[in-house]
Motif scaffolding. Structure first.
Motif, PDB file in Angstrom:
ATOM      1  N   ASP A   1       0.857  -1.183   0.000  1.00  6.05           N
ATOM      2  CA  ASP A   1       0.000   0.000   0.000  1.00  6.05           C
ATOM      3  C   ASP A   1       0.900   1.243   0.000  1.00  6.05           C
ATOM      4  O   ASP A   1       1.409   1.659   1.038  1.00  6.05           O
ATOM      5  CB  ASP A   1      -0.907  -0.002   1.237  1.00  6.05           C
ATOM      6  N   LEU A   2       1.085   1.835  -1.168  1.00  2.91           N
ATOM      7  CA  LEU A   2       1.928   3.018  -1.318  1.00  2.91           C
ATOM      8  C   LEU A   2       1.099   4.249  -1.670  1.00  2.91           C
ATOM      9  O   LEU A   2       1.584   5.172  -2.318  1.00  2.91           O
ATOM     10  CB  LEU A   2       2.983   2.771  -2.409  1.00  2.91           C
ATOM     11  N   SER A   3      -0.151   4.246  -1.208  1.00  3.26           N
ATOM     12  CA  SER A   3      -1.072   5.322  -1.580  1.00  3.26           C
ATOM     13  C   SER A   3      -0.781   6.622  -0.853  1.00  3.26           C
ATOM     14  O   SER A   3      -1.191   7.692  -1.303  1.00  3.26           O
ATOM     15  CB  SER A   3      -2.511   4.891  -1.294  1.00  3.26           C
ATOM     16  N   THR A   4      -0.081   6.556   0.287  1.00  4.96           N
ATOM     17  CA  THR A   4       0.234   7.772   1.031  1.00  4.96           C
ATOM     18  C   THR A   4       1.735   7.862   1.274  1.00  4.96           C
ATOM     19  O   THR A   4       2.444   6.848   1.286  1.00  4.96           O
ATOM     20  CB  THR A   4      -0.489   7.805   2.392  1.00  4.96           C
ATOM     21  N   GLU A   5       2.186   9.067   1.473  1.00  7.91           N
ATOM     22  CA  GLU A   5       3.603   9.319   1.741  1.00  7.91           C
ATOM     23  C   GLU A   5       4.046   8.619   3.023  1.00  7.91           C
ATOM     24  O   GLU A   5       5.168   8.106   3.112  1.00  7.91           O
ATOM     25  CB  GLU A   5       3.840  10.819   1.845  1.00  7.91           C
ATOM     26  N   LEU A   6       3.159   8.597   4.010  1.00  9.08           N
ATOM     27  CA  LEU A   6       3.483   7.951   5.293  1.00  9.08           C
ATOM     28  C   LEU A   6       3.734   6.463   5.112  1.00  9.08           C
ATOM     29  O   LEU A   6       4.661   5.894   5.703  1.00  9.08           O
ATOM     30  CB  LEU A   6       2.346   8.188   6.288  1.00  9.08           C
TER      31      LEU A   6
ATOM     32  N   LEU B   1       7.145   5.967   3.382  1.00 12.55           N
ATOM     33  CA  LEU B   1       8.237   6.229   4.322  1.00 12.55           C
ATOM     34  C   LEU B   1       8.373   5.103   5.336  1.00 12.55           C
ATOM     35  O   LEU B   1       9.491   4.712   5.703  1.00 12.55           O
ATOM     36  CB  LEU B   1       7.995   7.557   5.034  1.00 12.55           C
ATOM     37  N   ASP B   2       7.244   4.545   5.774  1.00 12.05           N
ATOM     38  CA  ASP B   2       7.277   3.435   6.728  1.00 12.05           C
ATOM     39  C   ASP B   2       7.943   2.208   6.105  1.00 12.05           C
ATOM     40  O   ASP B   2       8.762   1.531   6.744  1.00 12.05           O
ATOM     41  CB  ASP B   2       5.851   3.100   7.171  1.00 12.05           C
ATOM     42  N   LEU B   3       7.616   1.930   4.834  1.00 10.64           N
ATOM     43  CA  LEU B   3       8.249   0.799   4.146  1.00 10.64           C
ATOM     44  C   LEU B   3       9.739   1.048   3.975  1.00 10.64           C
ATOM     45  O   LEU B   3      10.559   0.136   4.170  1.00 10.64           O
ATOM     46  CB  LEU B   3       7.578   0.586   2.791  1.00 10.64           C
ATOM     47  N   LYS B   4      10.104   2.264   3.626  1.00 10.92           N
ATOM     48  CA  LYS B   4      11.521   2.600   3.461  1.00 10.92           C
ATOM     49  C   LYS B   4      12.282   2.407   4.770  1.00 10.92           C
ATOM     50  O   LYS B   4      13.392   1.854   4.781  1.00 10.92           O
ATOM     51  CB  LYS B   4      11.650   4.042   2.990  1.00 10.92           C
TER      52      LYS B   4
ATOM     53  N   GLY C   1      10.702  12.866  -3.865  1.00  9.34           N
ATOM     54  CA  GLY C   1      10.423  13.928  -2.901  1.00  9.34           C
ATOM     55  C   GLY C   1      10.108  13.420  -1.510  1.00  9.34           C
ATOM     56  O   GLY C   1       9.618  14.170  -0.659  1.00  9.34           O
ATOM     57  N   LEU C   2      10.407  12.161  -1.261  1.00 10.97           N
ATOM     58  CA  LEU C   2      10.074  11.541   0.026  1.00 10.97           C
ATOM     59  C   LEU C   2      10.883  12.163   1.159  1.00 10.97           C
ATOM     60  O   LEU C   2      12.064  12.453   0.993  1.00 10.97           O
ATOM     61  CB  LEU C   2      10.362  10.046  -0.053  1.00 10.97           C
ATOM     62  N   PRO C   3      10.263  12.387   2.330  1.00  7.51           N
ATOM     63  CA  PRO C   3      11.032  12.903   3.473  1.00  7.51           C
ATOM     64  C   PRO C   3      12.141  11.935   3.869  1.00  7.51           C
ATOM     65  O   PRO C   3      12.142  10.759   3.489  1.00  7.51           O
ATOM     66  CB  PRO C   3       9.980  13.011   4.588  1.00  7.51           C
ATOM     67  N   GLN C   4      13.074  12.435   4.652  1.00  6.99           N
ATOM     68  CA  GLN C   4      14.205  11.604   5.075  1.00  6.99           C
ATOM     69  C   GLN C   4      13.747  10.476   5.990  1.00  6.99           C
ATOM     70  O   GLN C   4      12.839  10.645   6.801  1.00  6.99           O
ATOM     71  CB  GLN C   4      15.239  12.472   5.789  1.00  6.99           C
ATOM     72  N   SER C   5      14.399   9.358   5.843  1.00  8.68           N
ATOM     73  CA  SER C   5      14.081   8.196   6.670  1.00  8.68           C
ATOM     74  C   SER C   5      14.739   8.329   8.041  1.00  8.68           C
ATOM     75  O   SER C   5      15.564   9.215   8.285  1.00  8.68           O
ATOM     76  CB  SER C   5      14.572   6.924   5.983  1.00  8.68           C
TER      77      SER C   5
ATOM     78  N   ARG D   1      -4.590   9.855 -11.981  1.00  7.69           N
ATOM     79  CA  ARG D   1      -3.773   8.974 -11.148  1.00  7.69           C
ATOM     80  C   ARG D   1      -3.431   9.662  -9.841  1.00  7.69           C
ATOM     81  O   ARG D   1      -3.311  10.874  -9.778  1.00  7.69           O
ATOM     82  CB  ARG D   1      -2.491   8.565 -11.873  1.00  7.69           C
ATOM     83  N   THR D   2      -3.253   8.875  -8.807  1.00 10.11           N
ATOM     84  CA  THR D   2      -2.981   9.428  -7.488  1.00 10.11           C
ATOM     85  C   THR D   2      -1.511   9.438  -7.138  1.00 10.11           C
ATOM     86  O   THR D   2      -1.091  10.136  -6.230  1.00 10.11           O
ATOM     87  CB  THR D   2      -3.722   8.621  -6.413  1.00 10.11           C
ATOM     88  N   THR D   3      -0.735   8.643  -7.846  1.00 14.35           N
ATOM     89  CA  THR D   3       0.705   8.645  -7.577  1.00 14.35           C
ATOM     90  C   THR D   3       1.451   8.820  -8.874  1.00 14.35           C
ATOM     91  O   THR D   3       0.948   8.491  -9.948  1.00 14.35           O
ATOM     92  CB  THR D   3       1.162   7.320  -6.923  1.00 14.35           C
ATOM     93  N   SER D   4       2.653   9.336  -8.781  1.00 14.90           N
ATOM     94  CA  SER D   4       3.489   9.572  -9.953  1.00 14.90           C
ATOM     95  C   SER D   4       4.651   8.619  -9.919  1.00 14.90           C
ATOM     96  O   SER D   4       5.352   8.502  -8.921  1.00 14.90           O
ATOM     97  CB  SER D   4       4.001  11.013  -9.959  1.00 14.90           C
TER      98      SER D   4
END
Length: 458
Positions: free
Chosen positions: A263-268, A271-274, A327-331, A387-390
């Motif tokens: 589920d990669l629909s949200t930035e959160l 980031l959690d997977l990363k 553009g993902l925030p830092q892990s 589309r919701t994600t790029s």
């Protein structure tokens, strides 16, 4: 009667007393600004002077990050930077980068004595990573600002305020409702303008790839803090969770298929997977490095070959995530490394490349907004399929290789992207990265013909 005349080119510009006083005032203000900046760096951001400040490396990293945030902002539109902010960025980032001129290393050099004999002496030279990467980043910086300048006076698209009436609003590609919407002519962009926009996108994408490569390389060289390691679970299964662990350790593994199940629909969520993937990589690497020692990290349940295979798979997933969501925030690991890092050179390279990567990603999104509005003008049914994600990076189906990887599976370095050698000097390192499509070169020279006047509608 002869008169002595002085050529106009040799005459000094006449400066009035008021202009001279204003210039002196500006210079004094800039001097005070520079004193304030370096005072904060020396104090480690502790204005009390009590010695409780952060390290010099972190202070410089924060200074570059904060400067970029104030100079660039969120970049809501494709437009040139205001001249005052552009001058401020170039001036103040130059102050901060000047520190790297004094970070040196000793190198052996041959010297001839008066007697004619050769002897080897040690001389100082700017550190290799700085000598290669600082000129490269400056060039990427100039390319990015130059790209924004190219949009001056364009009349093929414009922006409508988010508060405008629904009938007046344009197209919004993403769910960022606070951004202005994009409008293009009813028939869309002209063919020449469309190709010119694609050329600008290619240029920005080149900056994005190069800055990402430098940032990833510097972060990889930073040591993993002990505090981060102490907080890790003792095995990869616990770090990833049962479901993700099983999907990574299956006999037949496909990274694209793996990400499609997440589920990669949200930035959160991304980031959690990363964070989980990075933690598992650290755990598996430590277990492989300590397999011959008695340690809480060592285990004989899984063979070293299997563990190395799992680590390679996790690295591939991590690469896909970083490229698919630039553009993902830092892990958690990245933040921990930056905060604990004491290497000033690494701190400057990491922060400078990071802010350029962030800006390039933002400009890329704004260009894609315009191209999407153009597509909708040609095919209105696309609005229903928004589309919701790029995603810009996919697996190359011809050879199963991840875009952005070398054939050996390792991430590309700056040299891979740009064809530069580590041994190049500053002058050669500052050469402009080349866009290889010769057909698009004409759009750069024709931009003045395409862009007649500026229409920014609020």
């Amino acid at each position: 009667m002869e008169t002595n005349t002085t050529p106009m080119d040799d005459q000094e510009p006449v400066v009035s007393e008021n202009d001279r006083a204003s210039l002196i005032k500006v210079k004094r203000h800039e001097m005070e600004q520079m004193k304030e900046r370096f005072a904060k760096l020396l104090l480690g951001e502790d204005n009390s002077g009590g010695g409780k400040g952060v390290s010099s490396a972190l202070a410089l990293s924060n200074a570059i990050t904060n400067l970029a945030a104030s100079a660039f902002g969120e970049q809501h539109k494709l437009a040139p930077m205001p001249e005052d902010r552009k001058r401020r960025w170039r001036r103040e980032v130059g102050w901060l980068l000047s520190v790297t001129d004094y970070i040196v290393e000793f190198v052996a050099s041959q010297q001839t004595s008066k007697g004619g004999s050769n002897m080897e002496v040690m001389m100082t030279k700017q550190r290799t990573d700085l000598r290669m990467n600082i000129p490269a980043l400056k060039k990427l910086d100039a390319m990015l600002i130059g790209c924004l300048d190219n949009f001056k006076g364009q009349n093929q698209f414009w922006y409508v305020s988010k508060d405008a009436n629904e009938s007046e609003k344009g197209v919004q590609r993403s769910d960022k409702w606070w951004l202005p919407t994009v409008k293009v002519p009813p028939e869309g962009l002209s063919e020449e303008s469309r190709k010119w926009m694609q050329y600008q996108k290619d240029c920005v994408n080149q900056v994005l790839k190069a800055s990402m490569a430098i940032n990833a390389e510097i972060l990889a060289e930073m040591e993993i803090p002990e505090d981060y390691i102490d907080d890790l679970p003792k095995n990869g299964r616990e770090s990833l969770g049962e479901t993700i662990y099983k999907n990574i350790t299956v006999d037949s593994f496909d990274p694209g298929q793996f990400l499609s199940t997440m589920d990669l629909s949200t930035e959160l969520n991304v980031l959690d997977l990363k964070n989980k993937i990075e933690a598992s990589i650290v755990i598996w690497k430590r277990k492989m490095n300590q397999k011959d020692t008695k340690s809480a990290w060592s285990s004989s349940i899984i063979s070293s070959e299997k563990r190395e295979l799992f680590e390679d798979r996790a690295e591939t997933i991590l690469l896909l995530l970083k490229q698919q969501f630039p553009g993902l925030p830092q892990s958690t690991l990245e933040i921990s490394k930056i905060e604990s890092n004491k290497n000033v050179g690494h701190a400057i390279l990491e922060s400078y490349s990071r802010v350029l990567e962030s800006l390039a990603n933002t400009v890329m999104n704004r260009i894609e907004d315009v191209l999407y509005a153009d597509k909708v003008a040609q095919d209105p049914s696309l609005l229903a399929k928004k589309r919701t994600t790029s995603s810009r990076v996919v697996l190359d189906e011809s050879n199963g290789q991840v875009s952005g990887q070398t054939p050996t599976g390792s991430p590309k370095t700056l040299s891979d992207f740009m064809g530069w050698s580590v041994e190049q000097e500053t002058t050669s390192g500052a050469s402009s990265p080349q866009v290889e499509d010769k057909e698009t070169e004409k759009y750069q020279s024709k931009s003045a013909n395409i862009l007649a006047r500026k229409i920014w509608r609020n």
